[in-house]
Enzyme design. Structure first.
Site, PDB file in Angstrom:
ATOM      1  N   GLN A   1       0.964  -1.094   0.048  1.00 45.97           N
ATOM      2  CA  GLN A   1      -0.116   0.040  -0.062  1.00 45.97           C
ATOM      3  C   GLN A   1       0.773   1.115   0.020  1.00 45.97           C
ATOM      4  O   GLN A   1       1.029   1.884   1.045  1.00 45.97           O
ATOM      5  CB  GLN A   1      -0.753   0.055   1.209  1.00 45.97           C
ATOM      6  N   PHE A   2       1.488   1.606  -1.147  1.00 46.95           N
ATOM      7  CA  PHE A   2       2.225   2.692  -1.256  1.00 46.95           C
ATOM      8  C   PHE A   2       1.609   3.998  -0.796  1.00 46.95           C
ATOM      9  O   PHE A   2       2.308   4.933  -0.489  1.00 46.95           O
ATOM     10  CB  PHE A   2       2.989   2.953  -2.718  1.00 46.95           C
ATOM     11  N   THR A   3       0.261   4.112  -0.840  1.00 46.20           N
ATOM     12  CA  THR A   3      -0.600   5.252  -0.538  1.00 46.20           C
ATOM     13  C   THR A   3      -0.294   5.726   0.869  1.00 46.20           C
ATOM     14  O   THR A   3      -1.044   6.741   1.187  1.00 46.20           O
ATOM     15  CB  THR A   3      -1.885   5.278  -1.133  1.00 46.20           C
TER      16      THR A   3
END
Length: 154
Positions: free
Chosen positions: A78-80
């Site tokens: 989950q890079f966000t």
């Protein structure tokens, strides 16, 4: 490294309509990797996730860990979690690690969790457009950030 933990009754990940992974009671971990993160952060965070006492004991107190429960865990990249929303209306993700580094540490983190004595370990597909379904239990949602909770190197 950042991890958003959600205690779940169940969770699953689908990609293009196909179920990739699903778990029963345990934890959904959304994992974000920063550019300065190493295996040391992944080791620390994996240990913290499986040992965090956020499951109820017989008295209804959060006093048991995923290890105690032999619960399942689903890890989704989950890079966000590294979104910077200070300016404008479009988040910036420059604080997220480059994909190759993030994937390597995501895989490493998942392997470290698998090495623990937990239930089933599932994962998403790095970089894919995933649909994540969950039934949050509690709800219990906790953010862990190694920049804040990991002992500082001397």
């Amino acid at each position: 490294m950042k991890a958003l933990l959600q205690r779940v009754a169940r969770a699953k990940v689908t990609v293009e309509g196909e179920t990739i992974s699903q778990i029963g009671p345990g934890l959904l971990v959304l994992l974000g990797v920063g550019p300065k993160d190493t295996e040391q952060e992944a080791d620390f965070l994996a240990e913290k996730c499986v040992n965090l006492r956020i499951f109820h004991d017989q008295e209804g107190k959060m006093n048991r860990s995923l290890l105690d429960e032999k619960g399942d865990i689903l890890v989704v990249s989950q890079f966000t979690l590294y979104a910077d929303c200070k300016k404008g209306r479009r988040p910036s993700f420059v604080e997220a690690a480059p994909p190759a580094q993030a994937d390597q540490l995501y895989q490493y983190f998942t392997a470290q969790v698998r090495a623990k004595e937990v239930g089933q370990v599932g994962c998403g597909v790095f970089g894919a457009d995933m649909k994540v379904e969950l039934l949050n239990d509690g709800p219990v949602t906790i953010m862990l950030d190694t920049d804040e909770i990991m002992p500082k190197k001397k």
